[in-house]
Design a protein around this motif. Structure first.
Motif, PDB file in Angstrom:
ATOM      1  N   ASN A 198      54.250  60.512  33.540  1.00  0.00           N
ATOM      2  CA  ASN A 198      52.889  60.973  33.277  1.00  0.00           C
ATOM      3  C   ASN A 198      52.692  61.321  31.812  1.00  0.00           C
ATOM      4  O   ASN A 198      51.682  60.959  31.191  1.00  0.00           O
ATOM      5  N   LEU A 199      53.662  62.028  31.229  1.00  0.00           N
ATOM      6  CA  LEU A 199      53.533  62.460  29.841  1.00  0.00           C
ATOM      7  C   LEU A 199      53.730  61.323  28.852  1.00  0.00           C
ATOM      8  O   LEU A 199      53.022  61.238  27.843  1.00  0.00           O
ATOM      9  N   SER A 200      54.663  60.436  29.123  1.00  0.00           N
ATOM     10  CA  SER A 200      55.029  59.436  28.115  1.00  0.00           C
ATOM     11  C   SER A 200      53.849  58.535  27.762  1.00  0.00           C
ATOM     12  O   SER A 200      53.622  58.247  26.574  1.00  0.00           O
ATOM     13  N   GLY A 230      51.071  48.958  29.855  1.00  0.00           N
ATOM     14  CA  GLY A 230      49.852  49.645  29.454  1.00  0.00           C
ATOM     15  C   GLY A 230      48.800  49.640  30.545  1.00  0.00           C
ATOM     16  O   GLY A 230      49.104  49.628  31.741  1.00  0.00           O
ATOM     17  N   TRP A 231      47.543  49.651  30.131  1.00  0.00           N
ATOM     18  CA  TRP A 231      46.425  49.628  31.063  1.00  0.00           C
ATOM     19  C   TRP A 231      46.269  48.239  31.682  1.00  0.00           C
ATOM     20  O   TRP A 231      46.630  47.231  31.065  1.00  0.00           O
ATOM     21  N   THR A 232      45.710  48.200  32.873  1.00  0.00           N
ATOM     22  CA  THR A 232      45.406  46.932  33.540  1.00  0.00           C
ATOM     23  C   THR A 232      44.008  47.015  34.137  1.00  0.00           C
ATOM     24  O   THR A 232      43.622  48.044  34.707  1.00  0.00           O
ATOM     25  N   LEU A 233      43.266  45.928  34.005  1.00  0.00           N
ATOM     26  CA  LEU A 233      41.974  45.797  34.683  1.00  0.00           C
ATOM     27  C   LEU A 233      42.120  44.695  35.727  1.00  0.00           C
ATOM     28  O   LEU A 233      42.270  43.520  35.381  1.00  0.00           O
ATOM     29  N   LEU A 234      42.120  45.108  36.994  1.00  0.00           N
ATOM     30  CA  LEU A 234      42.225  44.160  38.090  1.00  0.00           C
ATOM     31  C   LEU A 234      40.829  43.755  38.546  1.00  0.00           C
ATOM     32  O   LEU A 234      39.917  44.588  38.605  1.00  0.00           O
ATOM     33  N   ALA A 235      40.675  42.488  38.883  1.00  0.00           N
ATOM     34  CA  ALA A 235      39.426  42.005  39.473  1.00  0.00           C
ATOM     35  C   ALA A 235      39.728  41.481  40.871  1.00  0.00           C
ATOM     36  O   ALA A 235      40.626  40.647  41.051  1.00  0.00           O
ATOM     37  N   LEU A 236      39.004  41.979  41.849  1.00  0.00           N
ATOM     38  CA  LEU A 236      39.145  41.550  43.242  1.00  0.00           C
ATOM     39  C   LEU A 236      37.827  40.975  43.713  1.00  0.00           C
ATOM     40  O   LEU A 236      36.751  41.434  43.306  1.00  0.00           O
ATOM     41  N   GLY A 237      37.893  39.976  44.597  1.00  0.00           N
ATOM     42  CA  GLY A 237      36.677  39.410  45.149  1.00  0.00           C
ATOM     43  C   GLY A 237      36.295  38.118  44.454  1.00  0.00           C
ATOM     44  O   GLY A 237      36.990  37.629  43.558  1.00  0.00           O
ATOM     45  N   PRO A 238      35.155  37.538  44.839  1.00  0.00           N
ATOM     46  CA  PRO A 238      34.739  36.241  44.292  1.00  0.00           C
ATOM     47  C   PRO A 238      34.297  36.352  42.842  1.00  0.00           C
ATOM     48  O   PRO A 238      33.963  37.433  42.351  1.00  0.00           O
ATOM     49  N   GLY A 239      34.318  35.201  42.144  1.00  0.00           N
ATOM     50  CA  GLY A 239      33.828  35.182  40.768  1.00  0.00           C
ATOM     51  C   GLY A 239      34.854  34.688  39.781  1.00  0.00           C
ATOM     52  O   GLY A 239      35.701  35.464  39.330  1.00  0.00           O
ATOM     53  N   ASP A 240      34.779  33.377  39.417  1.00  0.00           N
ATOM     54  CA  ASP A 240      35.715  32.822  38.440  1.00  0.00           C
ATOM     55  C   ASP A 240      35.502  33.409  37.049  1.00  0.00           C
ATOM     56  O   ASP A 240      36.402  33.387  36.211  1.00  0.00           O
ATOM     57  N   ASP A 241      34.286  33.909  36.802  1.00  0.00           N
ATOM     58  CA  ASP A 241      33.958  34.434  35.477  1.00  0.00           C
ATOM     59  C   ASP A 241      34.002  35.959  35.457  1.00  0.00           C
ATOM     60  O   ASP A 241      33.251  36.605  34.713  1.00  0.00           O
ATOM     61  N   ALA A 242      34.884  36.563  36.239  1.00  0.00           N
ATOM     62  CA  ALA A 242      34.913  38.023  36.401  1.00  0.00           C
ATOM     63  C   ALA A 242      35.133  38.757  35.084  1.00  0.00           C
ATOM     64  O   ALA A 242      34.667  39.893  34.926  1.00  0.00           O
ATOM     65  N   PHE A 243      35.823  38.146  34.140  1.00  0.00           N
ATOM     66  CA  PHE A 243      36.156  38.850  32.900  1.00  0.00           C
ATOM     67  C   PHE A 243      35.278  38.428  31.721  1.00  0.00           C
ATOM     68  O   PHE A 243      35.559  38.790  30.578  1.00  0.00           O
ATOM     69  N   VAL A 244      34.206  37.704  31.983  1.00  0.00           N
ATOM     70  CA  VAL A 244      33.305  37.275  30.929  1.00  0.00           C
ATOM     71  C   VAL A 244      32.256  38.355  30.677  1.00  0.00           C
ATOM     72  O   VAL A 244      31.654  38.882  31.611  1.00  0.00           O
ATOM     73  N   GLY A 245      32.052  38.701  29.409  1.00  0.00           N
ATOM     74  CA  GLY A 245      30.994  39.626  29.044  1.00  0.00           C
ATOM     75  C   GLY A 245      31.289  41.090  29.298  1.00  0.00           C
ATOM     76  O   GLY A 245      30.369  41.917  29.313  1.00  0.00           O
ATOM     77  N   LEU A 246      32.538  41.460  29.474  1.00  0.00           N
ATOM     78  CA  LEU A 246      32.871  42.860  29.709  1.00  0.00           C
ATOM     79  C   LEU A 246      32.859  43.661  28.406  1.00  0.00           C
ATOM     80  O   LEU A 246      32.938  43.110  27.308  1.00  0.00           O
ATOM     81  N   ARG A 267      45.963  52.861  35.363  1.00  0.00           N
ATOM     82  CA  ARG A 267      46.547  53.569  34.233  1.00  0.00           C
ATOM     83  C   ARG A 267      47.936  53.014  33.920  1.00  0.00           C
ATOM     84  O   ARG A 267      48.552  52.349  34.762  1.00  0.00           O
ATOM     85  N   PRO A 268      48.476  53.324  32.743  1.00  0.00           N
ATOM     86  CA  PRO A 268      49.837  52.859  32.425  1.00  0.00           C
ATOM     87  C   PRO A 268      50.905  53.371  33.380  1.00  0.00           C
ATOM     88  O   PRO A 268      51.973  52.750  33.493  1.00  0.00           O
ATOM     89  N   VAL A 278      45.560  54.686  39.855  1.00  0.00           N
ATOM     90  CA  VAL A 278      44.222  54.109  39.738  1.00  0.00           C
ATOM     91  C   VAL A 278      43.281  55.133  39.114  1.00  0.00           C
ATOM     92  O   VAL A 278      43.137  56.253  39.626  1.00  0.00           O
ATOM     93  N   ALA A 279      42.636  54.742  38.017  1.00  0.00           N
ATOM     94  CA  ALA A 279      41.723  55.635  37.306  1.00  0.00           C
ATOM     95  C   ALA A 279      40.274  55.436  37.724  1.00  0.00           C
ATOM     96  O   ALA A 279      39.477  56.377  37.634  1.00  0.00           O
ATOM     97  N   ALA A 280      39.912  54.237  38.162  1.00  0.00           N
ATOM     98  CA  ALA A 280      38.517  53.979  38.515  1.00  0.00           C
ATOM     99  C   ALA A 280      38.409  52.686  39.303  1.00  0.00           C
ATOM    100  O   ALA A 280      39.262  51.798  39.186  1.00  0.00           O
ATOM    101  N   VAL A 281      37.351  52.576  40.103  1.00  0.00           N
ATOM    102  CA  VAL A 281      36.949  51.317  40.730  1.00  0.00           C
ATOM    103  C   VAL A 281      35.447  51.188  40.510  1.00  0.00           C
ATOM    104  O   VAL A 281      34.707  52.170  40.567  1.00  0.00           O
ATOM    105  N   PHE A 282      34.997  49.950  40.247  1.00  0.00           N
ATOM    106  CA  PHE A 282      33.574  49.780  39.962  1.00  0.00           C
ATOM    107  C   PHE A 282      33.178  48.307  40.053  1.00  0.00           C
ATOM    108  O   PHE A 282      33.994  47.421  39.830  1.00  0.00           O
ATOM    109  N   PRO A 283      31.907  48.047  40.376  1.00  0.00           N
ATOM    110  CA  PRO A 283      31.345  46.709  40.216  1.00  0.00           C
ATOM    111  C   PRO A 283      30.781  46.563  38.808  1.00  0.00           C
ATOM    112  O   PRO A 283      30.710  47.540  38.045  1.00  0.00           O
ATOM    113  N   ALA A 284      30.348  45.371  38.454  1.00  0.00           N
ATOM    114  CA  ALA A 284      29.911  45.108  37.081  1.00  0.00           C
ATOM    115  C   ALA A 284      28.755  46.005  36.650  1.00  0.00           C
ATOM    116  O   ALA A 284      28.686  46.434  35.489  1.00  0.00           O
TER     117      ALA A 284
END
Length: 535
Positions: free
Chosen positions: A305-307, A433-449, A502-503, A507-513
């Motif tokens: 947690n600290l590191s 480090g940090w990770t942003l996971l995308a679940l569900g439909p959408g090939d362009d999930a990481f476009v425009g973030l 989180r690193p 899990v720090a958050a869940v959200f839709p676009a």
């Protein structure tokens, strides 16, 4: 004067883990230890799934598992050795056995050797801290080394120097709590005959309570409660030790007795885990009875947690609120584990003509209630951390309800398949480090973030369900979930949902676009990508 990003005082399992996590994250670390070799004394004996998960990050989990008794439970006996309860954790969702018995010297040796070989760790053995001065810009640590007096100037300090912590005393931090009245003798044996079932046994016989914990390769721990009039020196004499262990190891040889010592358990927590740029971890921060096997596991959680928060500080992104969250998240859970350990001990240590009878009757009555029986048999009284009120963002109105319960908890680790067809646990693809996971439909999930995700170095991973087509995009990793609840949830989602990891794999958050702006603003309260680096 030697300068460093961080100085870690104490090279037991927790200090070594903290030093390695910091160094693997790019920090220059000075590791200070008064001993000249890792300890060969078997102290902690129970290891949790999350500790294995942390060791896996360091590349050491498989080697320790090979020397451990995996997937164990506990049995509690009352008067006349009548079985009162049998407990075993529910199967872990993070990819490692929920509870196992390990050998601390094996673990320490693995960590010690890796620290010695690490190019970013200056490992000072045979060296003791003699003074600590904390100011707004850093920490000065005076050392008594084999070559003479040394001063270290570090940006951050981690005190991992055990229950008699010099760091804690030097910082003027008090321990609050109490000390157990009862004394126990602990005996660690080698070469015990036969095979024990994979259960620790707690025998509350009402006369002399004792604990039996089997390990791998013929290892066995025995603990016996001492009576007030028994002399510790007499009880640890070779003759008395042979008498105590005879029912379990009839022909024990002197070389098969690894340790025989009398201890008194403490149930204490440091009043604060932080003093400016100095922090406490492990037994320096909390002392707990051994009955629930949580001491070392809590310490490794502290280190993890600290590191990552100190690494964020060194990269310039950590706010003071992030650094304060270490105490909030870890002291809350550490205090809870102290209470659980104390209560478990009270159940085992009942003696006299009335208390054991009352305990046995109460447990039999409680086991008749299905919900309580399930609570006890699945070890739900040993709860994992919940950081939902720490470095986490409350769920928004448009997030999928099935993901809401993930916030503040350790990320599940399903088996996934990469583009090359190789299967592994999800952790292998998350990095440090940090990770942003995308679940569900959408090939362009990481476009425009939002650019925030790039600024904090978040790895982008899209989780697909079995049979889904890969997009072939190179801007993120695409993995197919092969098993588990994560795959079921992902398959049922109507739109893309994002999971911020989180690193430390919580899990720090869940959200839709449509909720991204709120989540980014909330996370910037902890990790602000607009701040200058300290490197």
């Amino acid at each position: 004067m030697t300068r460093s990003d961080a100085v870690v005082i104490g090279a037991g399992p927790v200090g070594l883990t903290a030093a390695l996590l910091l160094a693997d994250g790019g920090a220059d670390v000075v590791l200070v230890e008064s001993a000249t070799a890792p300890s060969d004394l078997p102290r902690a004996i129970s290891i949790a799934d999350e500790t294995f998960r942390t060791l896996a990050r360091l590349g050491l989990s498989d080697a320790l598992k090979a020397e451990s008794l995996l997937d164990t439970g506990s049995r509690y006996y009352g008067r006349g050795d009548r079985l009162l309860a049998e407990s075993k954790p529910v199967p872990s969702r993070i990819g490692h056995p929920a509870k196992s018995q390990f050998d601390q010297p094996v673990m320490e040796d693995l960590l010690w050797r890796r620290a010695q070989d690490h190019e970013r760790i200056r490992f000072l053995t045979g060296t003791a801290a003699t003074a600590i001065t904390v100011d707004d810009a850093g920490v000065d640590v005076d050392l008594d080394a084999p070559t003479g007096a040394v001063r270290i100037r570090a940006t951050w300090l981690v005190g991992a120097d055990g229950g008699r912590s010099f760091t804690r005393d030097a910082l003027g931090i008090a321990l609050v709590g109490s000390t157990q009245v009862e004394r126990w003798i602990v005996i660690d044996l080698l070469g015990t005959p036969g095979e024990h079932e994979r259960f620790a046994e707690f025998h509350g016989n009402g006369t002399r309570p004792y604990v039996l914990v089997p390990g791998a390769a013929g290892r066995l721990r025995l603990e016996f409660m001492l009576f007030p009039d028994e002399d510790p020196d007499a009880m640890t004499s070779p003759e008395r030790i042979r008498e105590l262990v005879r029912p379990f190891h009839p022909h024990v040889r002197p070389d098969q007795i690894r340790r025989a010592a009398v201890y008194i358990a403490h149930q204490r927590v440091a009043r604060t885990y932080r003093r400016g740029r100095a922090f406490l971890v492990g037994d320096a921060a909390h002392l707990m009875p051994p009955f629930s096997g949580q001491g070392l596991n809590a310490g490794v959680r502290d280190a993890l947690n600290l590191s990552w928060k100190l690494l964020e500080a060194l990269d310039g992104r950590a706010t003071d609120r992030l650094l304060d969250s270490y105490e909030h998240e870890r002291r809350t859970h550490g205090t809870k584990m102290v209470r659980v350990s104390r209560r478990t001990g009270a159940v085992v240590m009942a003696t006299g003509p009335f208390k054991p009878r009352a305990r046995d009757l109460a447990l039999r009555l409680l086991r008749a209630v299905p919900s309580i029986r399930a609570y006890l048999t699945s070890m739900r009284f040993i709860t994992p951390p919940d950081y939902s009120d720490g470095v986490a963002v409350p769920v928004g109105r448009t997030a999928d309800w099935r993901l809401a319960s993930w916030i503040g908890h350790g990320l599940w680790q399903p088996e996934v398949e990469a583009a090359d067809g190789l299967a592994s646990g999800l952790d292998a693809h998350l990095g440090s480090g940090w990770t942003l996971l995308a679940l569900g439909p959408g090939d362009d999930a990481f476009v425009g973030l939002d650019r925030f995700w790039d600024a904090i170095g978040a790895r982008r991973v899209r989780l697909l369900t079995h049979g889904a087509q890969r997009s072939g995009a190179t801007s993120h990793v695409e993995l197919v979930c092969r098993t588990g609840a994560v795959a079921r949830v992902a398959k049922e989602l109507a739109d893309t949902q994002y999971v911020v990891v989180r690193p430390d794999r919580y899990v720090a958050a869940v959200f839709p676009a449509d909720d991204e702006r709120r989540v980014v603003a909330a996370l910037r309260e902890f990790v602000d990508d607009r701040r200058p680096s300290q490197h």
